[in-house]
Design an enzyme around this catalytic site. Structure first.
Site, PDB file in Angstrom:
ATOM      1  N   GLN A  76       3.697  -4.895  -2.896  1.00 58.79           N
ATOM      2  CA  GLN A  76       2.376  -4.740  -2.271  1.00 58.79           C
ATOM      3  C   GLN A  76       1.870  -6.096  -1.796  1.00 58.79           C
ATOM      4  O   GLN A  76       1.788  -7.043  -2.571  1.00 58.79           O
ATOM      5  CB  GLN A  76       1.389  -4.133  -3.281  1.00 58.79           C
ATOM      6  CG  GLN A  76      -0.003  -3.921  -2.695  1.00 58.79           C
ATOM      7  CD  GLN A  76      -0.965  -3.245  -3.676  1.00 58.79           C
ATOM      8  OE1 GLN A  76      -0.604  -2.967  -4.827  1.00 58.79           O
ATOM      9  NE2 GLN A  76      -2.163  -2.988  -3.228  1.00 58.79           N
ATOM     10  N   ASN A 119       3.249   1.060  -1.895  1.00 57.90           N
ATOM     11  CA  ASN A 119       3.718  -0.106  -2.642  1.00 57.90           C
ATOM     12  C   ASN A 119       2.640  -0.508  -3.648  1.00 57.90           C
ATOM     13  O   ASN A 119       1.448  -0.555  -3.306  1.00 57.90           O
ATOM     14  CB  ASN A 119       4.009  -1.260  -1.685  1.00 57.90           C
ATOM     15  CG  ASN A 119       5.125  -0.927  -0.704  1.00 57.90           C
ATOM     16  OD1 ASN A 119       6.094  -0.285  -1.078  1.00 57.90           O
ATOM     17  ND2 ASN A 119       4.980  -1.339   0.538  1.00 57.90           N
ATOM     18  N   HIS A 165      -3.261   1.357  -0.188  1.00 59.26           N
ATOM     19  CA  HIS A 165      -2.987   1.967   1.123  1.00 59.26           C
ATOM     20  C   HIS A 165      -1.727   2.812   1.057  1.00 59.26           C
ATOM     21  O   HIS A 165      -0.751   2.435   0.421  1.00 59.26           O
ATOM     22  CB  HIS A 165      -2.860   0.913   2.226  1.00 59.26           C
ATOM     23  CG  HIS A 165      -1.970  -0.239   1.879  1.00 59.26           C
ATOM     24  ND1 HIS A 165      -2.366  -1.255   1.024  1.00 59.26           N
ATOM     25  CD2 HIS A 165      -0.696  -0.536   2.254  1.00 59.26           C
ATOM     26  CE1 HIS A 165      -1.382  -2.121   0.905  1.00 59.26           C
ATOM     27  NE2 HIS A 165      -0.346  -1.711   1.626  1.00 59.26           N
ATOM     28  N   HIS A 187       1.218   4.287   3.304  1.00 52.58           N
ATOM     29  CA  HIS A 187       1.912   4.192   4.583  1.00 52.58           C
ATOM     30  C   HIS A 187       2.390   5.596   4.956  1.00 52.58           C
ATOM     31  O   HIS A 187       3.090   6.234   4.153  1.00 52.58           O
ATOM     32  CB  HIS A 187       3.156   3.309   4.477  1.00 52.58           C
ATOM     33  CG  HIS A 187       2.915   1.880   4.129  1.00 52.58           C
ATOM     34  ND1 HIS A 187       2.961   0.866   5.078  1.00 52.58           N
ATOM     35  CD2 HIS A 187       2.638   1.266   2.951  1.00 52.58           C
ATOM     36  CE1 HIS A 187       2.739  -0.306   4.484  1.00 52.58           C
ATOM     37  NE2 HIS A 187       2.545  -0.089   3.194  1.00 52.58           N
TER      38      HIS A 187
HETATM   39  P1  AMP Z   1       2.102  -3.574   1.851  1.00 50.60           P
HETATM   40  O1  AMP Z   1       3.290  -4.491   1.903  1.00 50.60           O
HETATM   41  O2  AMP Z   1       2.419  -2.229   1.316  1.00 50.60           O
HETATM   42  O3  AMP Z   1       0.913  -4.231   1.172  1.00 50.60           O
HETATM   43  O4  AMP Z   1       1.709  -3.301   3.366  1.00 50.60           O
HETATM   44  C1  AMP Z   1       0.750  -4.028   4.048  1.00 50.60           C
HETATM   45  C2  AMP Z   1       0.775  -3.524   5.471  1.00 50.60           C
HETATM   46  O5  AMP Z   1      -0.407  -3.915   6.121  1.00 50.60           O
HETATM   47  C3  AMP Z   1       1.952  -4.058   6.302  1.00 50.60           C
HETATM   48  O6  AMP Z   1       2.730  -2.954   6.781  1.00 50.60           O
HETATM   49  C4  AMP Z   1       1.263  -4.814   7.433  1.00 50.60           C
HETATM   50  O7  AMP Z   1       1.944  -4.692   8.666  1.00 50.60           O
HETATM   51  C5  AMP Z   1      -0.111  -4.154   7.465  1.00 50.60           C
HETATM   52  N1  AMP Z   1      -1.189  -4.971   8.006  1.00 50.60           N
HETATM   53  C6  AMP Z   1      -1.492  -6.253   7.689  1.00 50.60           C
HETATM   54  N2  AMP Z   1      -2.582  -6.654   8.379  1.00 50.60           N
HETATM   55  C7  AMP Z   1      -2.972  -5.602   9.127  1.00 50.60           C
HETATM   56  C8  AMP Z   1      -4.032  -5.382  10.051  1.00 50.60           C
HETATM   57  N3  AMP Z   1      -4.917  -6.337  10.349  1.00 50.60           N
HETATM   58  N4  AMP Z   1      -4.125  -4.170  10.657  1.00 50.60           N
HETATM   59  C9  AMP Z   1      -3.230  -3.201  10.376  1.00 50.60           C
HETATM   60  N5  AMP Z   1      -2.220  -3.337   9.497  1.00 50.60           N
HETATM   61  C10 AMP Z   1      -2.083  -4.524   8.897  1.00 50.60           C
END
Ligand code: AMP
Length: 119
Positions: free
Chosen positions: A97, A90, A103, A105
């Protein structure tokens, strides 16, 4: 502008725990805290890159190659390299995002269906 206090920066500094899956000089992979599929691992560069755009503009070829190779290594470590998996990145506001540190996924462990808008 990179936010040094974003959650993944804090994970990289060891201030917040994570379930580590893989690490090398340039990348870290850890389990998503809210998994959407049986396998849901995040792969991030260790460098301070906000997004796909930032990474493509500023990262070295070595860092870019390391991240891509780490994705495949994570898929193998999680046992989905042969069965298949989906990689989602994202990017920005309309890309959905939430965390402003690039990151990837890695999603799998079941058939994830046709590519569509994920709610
Ligand atoms: P995005 O929407 O692509 O920015 O995805 C952010 C992702 O980070 C989401 O899938 C969350 O579940 C994940 N996330 C948020 N905080 C943490 C954390 N402390 N450890 C692992 N994953 C996290």
């Amino acid at each position: 502008m990179y936010d040094d206090n974003n959650i993944f920066a804090r994970i990289l500094r060891g201030e917040i725990p994570c379930k580590k899956v893989y690490e090398d000089e340039h990348t870290l992979a850890f389990e998503d805290i809210n998994p959407r599929t049986p396998v849901h691992t995040l792969v991030i560069p260790k460098g301070k890159y906000v997004s796909t755009n930032d990474f493509a503009d500023k990262a070295s070829d070595t860092e870019i190659a390391a991240l891509m190779r780490a994705v495949k290594k994570v898929a193998a470590l999680k046992g989905v390299d042969a069965s298949g998996y989906r990689v989602i990145v994202n990017t920005g506001v309309e890309g959905g995002q939430e965390v402003p540190h690039l990151h990837f996924h890695v999603l799998g462990g079941r058939a994830v269906g046709p590519m569509t808008v994920l709610k």
